[in-house]
Design a protein around this motif. Structure first.
Motif, PDB file in Angstrom:
ATOM      1  N   ALA A 120       0.830  -1.208   0.000  1.00 50.72           N
ATOM      2  CA  ALA A 120       0.000   0.000   0.000  1.00 50.72           C
ATOM      3  C   ALA A 120       0.866   1.259   0.000  1.00 50.72           C
ATOM      4  CB  ALA A 120      -0.933  -0.010   1.217  1.00 50.72           C
ATOM      5  N   TYR A 121       1.860   1.294   0.870  1.00 54.22           N
ATOM      6  CA  TYR A 121       2.755   2.459   0.944  1.00 54.22           C
ATOM      7  C   TYR A 121       3.451   2.668  -0.386  1.00 54.22           C
ATOM      8  CZ  TYR A 121       6.513   5.537   2.553  1.00 54.22           C
ATOM      9  OH  TYR A 121       7.375   6.595   2.711  1.00 54.22           O
ATOM     10  N   ASN A 122       3.883   1.593  -1.007  1.00 53.34           N
ATOM     11  CA  ASN A 122       4.576   1.681  -2.295  1.00 53.34           C
ATOM     12  C   ASN A 122       3.676   2.248  -3.385  1.00 53.34           C
ATOM     13  OD1 ASN A 122       7.032   0.913  -3.940  1.00 53.34           O
ATOM     14  ND2 ASN A 122       5.487  -0.321  -4.994  1.00 53.34           N
ATOM     15  N   ALA A 123       2.350   2.016  -3.237  1.00 48.10           N
ATOM     16  CA  ALA A 123       1.400   2.522  -4.236  1.00 48.10           C
ATOM     17  C   ALA A 123       0.956   3.952  -3.952  1.00 48.10           C
ATOM     18  CB  ALA A 123       0.183   1.613  -4.296  1.00 48.10           C
ATOM     19  N   GLY A 124       1.341   4.507  -2.801  1.00 49.75           N
ATOM     20  CA  GLY A 124       0.991   5.886  -2.482  1.00 49.75           C
ATOM     21  C   GLY A 124      -0.049   6.052  -1.403  1.00 49.75           C
ATOM     22  N   ILE A 125      -0.514   4.974  -0.816  1.00 45.18           N
ATOM     23  CA  ILE A 125      -1.483   5.050   0.274  1.00 45.18           C
ATOM     24  C   ILE A 125      -0.753   5.352   1.574  1.00 45.18           C
ATOM     25  CG2 ILE A 125      -3.178   3.722   1.614  1.00 45.18           C
ATOM     26  CD1 ILE A 125      -3.751   2.161  -0.978  1.00 45.18           C
ATOM     27  N   LYS A 126      -1.353   6.167   2.413  1.00 39.79           N
ATOM     28  CA  LYS A 126      -0.665   6.577   3.635  1.00 39.79           C
ATOM     29  C   LYS A 126      -1.607   6.569   4.833  1.00 39.79           C
ATOM     30  CE  LYS A 126      -1.254  11.509   2.635  1.00 39.79           C
ATOM     31  NZ  LYS A 126      -0.547  12.800   2.388  1.00 39.79           N
ATOM     32  N   LYS A 127      -1.000   6.676   5.999  1.00 43.74           N
ATOM     33  CA  LYS A 127      -1.757   6.716   7.248  1.00 43.74           C
ATOM     34  C   LYS A 127      -2.769   7.857   7.200  1.00 43.74           C
ATOM     35  CE  LYS A 127      -1.071   7.710  12.195  1.00 43.74           C
ATOM     36  NZ  LYS A 127      -1.916   6.653  12.753  1.00 43.74           N
ATOM     37  N   GLY A 128      -4.004   7.578   7.633  1.00 43.41           N
ATOM     38  CA  GLY A 128      -5.052   8.595   7.644  1.00 43.41           C
ATOM     39  C   GLY A 128      -6.007   8.484   6.474  1.00 43.41           C
ATOM     40  N   ASP A 129      -5.631   7.708   5.433  1.00 42.54           N
ATOM     41  CA  ASP A 129      -6.550   7.487   4.320  1.00 42.54           C
ATOM     42  C   ASP A 129      -7.715   6.616   4.770  1.00 42.54           C
ATOM     43  OD1 ASP A 129      -5.033   8.961   2.558  1.00 42.54           O
ATOM     44  OD2 ASP A 129      -4.010   7.237   1.666  1.00 42.54           O
ATOM     45  N   VAL A 130      -8.834   6.738   4.070  1.00 43.35           N
ATOM     46  CA  VAL A 130     -10.001   5.898   4.340  1.00 43.35           C
ATOM     47  C   VAL A 130     -10.349   5.142   3.066  1.00 43.35           C
ATOM     48  CG1 VAL A 130     -12.424   5.804   5.007  1.00 43.35           C
ATOM     49  CG2 VAL A 130     -10.896   7.470   6.091  1.00 43.35           C
ATOM     50  N   ILE A 131     -10.303   3.813   3.147  1.00 39.76           N
ATOM     51  CA  ILE A 131     -10.650   2.960   2.009  1.00 39.76           C
ATOM     52  C   ILE A 131     -12.166   2.793   1.999  1.00 39.76           C
ATOM     53  CG2 ILE A 131     -10.359   0.690   0.950  1.00 39.76           C
ATOM     54  CD1 ILE A 131      -7.677   0.497   2.497  1.00 39.76           C
ATOM     55  N   THR A 132     -12.808   3.220   0.917  1.00 35.78           N
ATOM     56  CA  THR A 132     -14.267   3.162   0.837  1.00 35.78           C
ATOM     57  C   THR A 132     -14.767   2.085  -0.125  1.00 35.78           C
ATOM     58  OG1 THR A 132     -14.288   4.873  -0.882  1.00 35.78           O
ATOM     59  CG2 THR A 132     -14.497   5.605   1.419  1.00 35.78           C
ATOM     60  N   GLU A 133     -13.915   1.681  -1.087  1.00 33.49           N
ATOM     61  CA  GLU A 133     -14.306   0.640  -2.033  1.00 33.49           C
ATOM     62  C   GLU A 133     -13.114  -0.257  -2.342  1.00 33.49           C
ATOM     63  OE1 GLU A 133     -16.118   1.956  -5.645  1.00 33.49           O
ATOM     64  OE2 GLU A 133     -17.735   3.075  -4.630  1.00 33.49           O
ATOM     65  N   VAL A 134     -13.399  -1.543  -2.544  1.00 35.49           N
ATOM     66  CA  VAL A 134     -12.407  -2.521  -2.981  1.00 35.49           C
ATOM     67  C   VAL A 134     -12.940  -3.181  -4.243  1.00 35.49           C
ATOM     68  CG1 VAL A 134     -11.172  -4.646  -2.428  1.00 35.49           C
ATOM     69  CG2 VAL A 134     -11.574  -2.941  -0.640  1.00 35.49           C
ATOM     70  N   ASP A 135     -12.225  -2.997  -5.339  1.00 39.57           N
ATOM     71  CA  ASP A 135     -12.647  -3.547  -6.637  1.00 39.57           C
ATOM     72  C   ASP A 135     -14.083  -3.169  -6.975  1.00 39.57           C
ATOM     73  OD1 ASP A 135     -10.184  -4.704  -7.153  1.00 39.57           O
ATOM     74  OD2 ASP A 135     -10.732  -6.645  -6.289  1.00 39.57           O
ATOM     75  N   GLY A 136     -14.414  -1.915  -6.689  1.00 36.22           N
ATOM     76  CA  GLY A 136     -15.730  -1.400  -7.034  1.00 36.22           C
ATOM     77  C   GLY A 136     -16.831  -1.747  -6.050  1.00 36.22           C
ATOM     78  N   GLN A 137     -16.510  -2.488  -5.005  1.00 36.46           N
ATOM     79  CA  GLN A 137     -17.514  -2.873  -4.015  1.00 36.46           C
ATOM     80  C   GLN A 137     -17.316  -2.053  -2.743  1.00 36.46           C
ATOM     81  OE1 GLN A 137     -17.956  -7.074  -3.458  1.00 36.46           O
ATOM     82  NE2 GLN A 137     -19.065  -6.874  -1.544  1.00 36.46           N
ATOM     83  N   LYS A 138     -18.379  -1.432  -2.273  1.00 41.70           N
ATOM     84  CA  LYS A 138     -18.315  -0.607  -1.085  1.00 41.70           C
ATOM     85  C   LYS A 138     -17.968  -1.454   0.133  1.00 41.70           C
ATOM     86  CE  LYS A 138     -21.084   2.737   1.561  1.00 41.70           C
ATOM     87  NZ  LYS A 138     -22.414   3.397   1.674  1.00 41.70           N
ATOM     88  N   VAL A 139     -17.065  -0.957   0.976  1.00 40.17           N
ATOM     89  CA  VAL A 139     -16.696  -1.683   2.200  1.00 40.17           C
ATOM     90  C   VAL A 139     -16.901  -0.780   3.411  1.00 40.17           C
ATOM     91  CG1 VAL A 139     -15.084  -3.324   1.181  1.00 40.17           C
ATOM     92  CG2 VAL A 139     -14.260  -1.082   1.841  1.00 40.17           C
TER      93      VAL A 139
END
Length: 511
Positions: A342-361
């Motif tokens: 995730a870090y390598n892809a640019g995601i960082k602490k404090g982000d909120v993941i709202t969808e995974v592969d188009g599906q709401k989580v």
């Protein structure tokens, strides 16, 4: 003539009333499905009724089709395990002369124990999905099929993190269940639980799905207990159970949860009960996980888990304020280690993941399930809420070693896990003080291993020989065991000494 005119007038009035009702309800532009059972539903309505028109005859009014399809594919598993019972014997004058411990002269007496569970045939050539806890520790597995045929089964592989295992019988042309899509399972949907509760073979019960994505922490507790017993740390448990009110009891474990089409949508695993028997709630591993795990075990010999590299926290109204984020739903990234995908892809602490592969989580359990269904090297598409701004990321998952390749199964590691022993190197000073020239110290003996079962080896024991191989390091010890495995040896003789005791001890240990 007057009667005919009267009939036509009534029919026209009913038609006008029906059209007016459709317009009043806002349905005039929405397609409505009328199915064989007489139900109707709007195609874009929330919680729409299932269209049963393409189901086999008899559904949904009765469950005979689903029961008829699933029961022949569900088997009865009888597991035999061996428990050591310590034997007391009179000391012999030869003990000190030869310097051997009790285990060398007489192994502890073994006592067989039997347990019962269920399994589901998932291929016509004898592969069976079941629970890990059904086969764990078993020395022998007997499978009894729907037509009362008995087979000896072998374990292909297990995954304690999901409580799924694969076993196999040597038979062709077996009935098997089609694996359905658990992502399509709806709360309120009719389901059947098929298994062998209390040794009552081929028992079918019915109920509805009462919840999905349920985390009851049973695998977390099992994981902690397993580490305590064996010393082996595996993958983080994944719990995203389908909850049902179909009656499930001891013996149902490993059995099938099926929909009205007779498709496997889950493996029955646990019950919530104050007394060990059914009390209204049962839980099944969803078929999405079952399919991934069983495919990996059959193809690779072990489960290939893809890791995102985040510490997830399920958001709610309370902690969203604490984290100071712009949304109250989603998966908060509490941490994203620098070595992670995730870090390598640019995601960082404090982000909120709202969808995974188009599906709401919105639930952490479902989030873990969706990531856990992927292998190293596969990509996952994430929608991120970062300070109110929506961003999209494609992340290539990694294996537990940080790479993207498939990790091959190591037979030797399974043997060390079975033995339940951990050793550590000794420095020259320590050896000199003890007056020995070589050896490794037993750091831990775990209660679930064959070392604890077959011997009286205590922690602190110094191993100086395995068979005819001199041992002077942890690496020497591991190589000696690995060579024994490669040579198909069923056991080894481990010899050594204890501090402050002059005699030599030797122990026969099952591999």
């Amino acid at each position: 003539m007057k009667n005919n005119l009267k009939t036509v007038a009534i029919a026209l009035a009913c038609s006008v009333a029906t059209l007016a009702g459709y317009k009043l309800l806002g349905l005039e532009e929405k397609p409505v499905i009328f199915n064989e059972a007489g139900y109707s539903s709007s195609s874009d309505s929330v919680g729409k009724l299932v269209n049963f028109s393409n189901l086999p005859e008899g559904a949904p009014g009765d469950f005979t089709y689903a029961a008829g399809v699933s029961a022949p594919a569900v088997v009865h598993i009888k597991a035999t395990s061996v428990r050591a019972v310590r034997q007391q014997r009179m000391p012999s004058i030869f003990d000190d002369f030869f310097g051997f411990d009790d285990e060398f002269f007489g192994q502890p007496k073994s006592r067989e124990q039997q347990s019962s569970g269920s399994g589901v045939l998932i291929s016509n050539d004898g592969y069976i999905a079941t629970n890990n806890h059904v086969v764990e520790g078993a020395e022998k597995l007997e499978v009894v099929t729907y037509d009362k045929q008995s087979y000896e089964a072998e374990v292909v592989g297990v995954d304690p993190s999901t409580d799924i295992a694969v076993i196999k019988i040597k038979e062709k042309g077996m009935p098997f269940l089609t694996i359905g899509n658990s992502d399509n399972v709806k709360v309120g949907e009719w389901v059947l639980a098929v298994g062998n509760p209390f040794n009552l073979e081929s028992t079918v019960t019915a109920g509805i799905v009462s919840a999905i994505g349920r985390d009851i922490s049973i695998l977390d507790r099992s994981y902690a207990e397993r580490v305590q017993r064996t010393g082996v740390e595996g993958d983080t448990p994944i719990e995203s159970f389908i909850q049902t009110d179909a009656a499930v009891n001891p013996g149902n474990s490993g059995g099938a949860l099926v929909n009205l089409r007779g498709e496997l949508i889950g493996i029955n695993t646990a019950i919530a009960s104050p007394n060990g028997a059914y009390a209204g709630y049962a839980f099944a591993v969803p078929s999405g996980i079952v399919k991934k795990v069983t495919t990996d075990i059959i193809k690779f010999g072990n489960v290939q888990r893809g890791y995102l590299g985040v510490n997830p926290v399920e958001l709610n109204t309370k902690n969203a304020k604490e984290f100071d984020v712009k949304t109250t739903q989603g998966i908060y990234v509490y941490n994203a280690p620098e070595e992670g995908a995730a870090y390598n892809a640019g995601i960082k602490k404090g982000d909120v993941i709202t969808e995974v592969d188009g599906q709401k989580v919105v639930a952490e359990s479902k989030f873990r399930e969706m990531i856990g269904r992927k292998r190293p090297g596969e990509k996952v598409s994430l929608k991120i809420n970062r300070d109110g701004t929506i961003k999209n990321f494609d992340v290539a998952l990694r294996n537990k070693e940080g790479g993207s390749s498939i990790i091959k199964k190591e037979e030797s590691s399974a043997v060390f896990s079975k033995m339940g022993i951990r050793v550590k190197d000794m420095d020259d000073k320590e050896k000199s003080e003890l007056g020995i020239s070589n050896g490794v110290r037993v750091e831990k003996v775990f209660p679930a291993g064959t070392v604890a079962r077959d011997t009286n080896i205590k922690e602190g024991f110094i191993i100086n020989r395995v068979g005819d191989k001199k041992i002077d390091s942890k690496d020497d010890f591991e190589k000696a065991i690995q060579n024994a495995v490669k040579n198909n040896e069923t056991g080894v003789l481990i010899c050594g000494v204890y501090e402050n005791l002059s005699r030599n001890y030797c122990y026969g240990i099952t591999l």
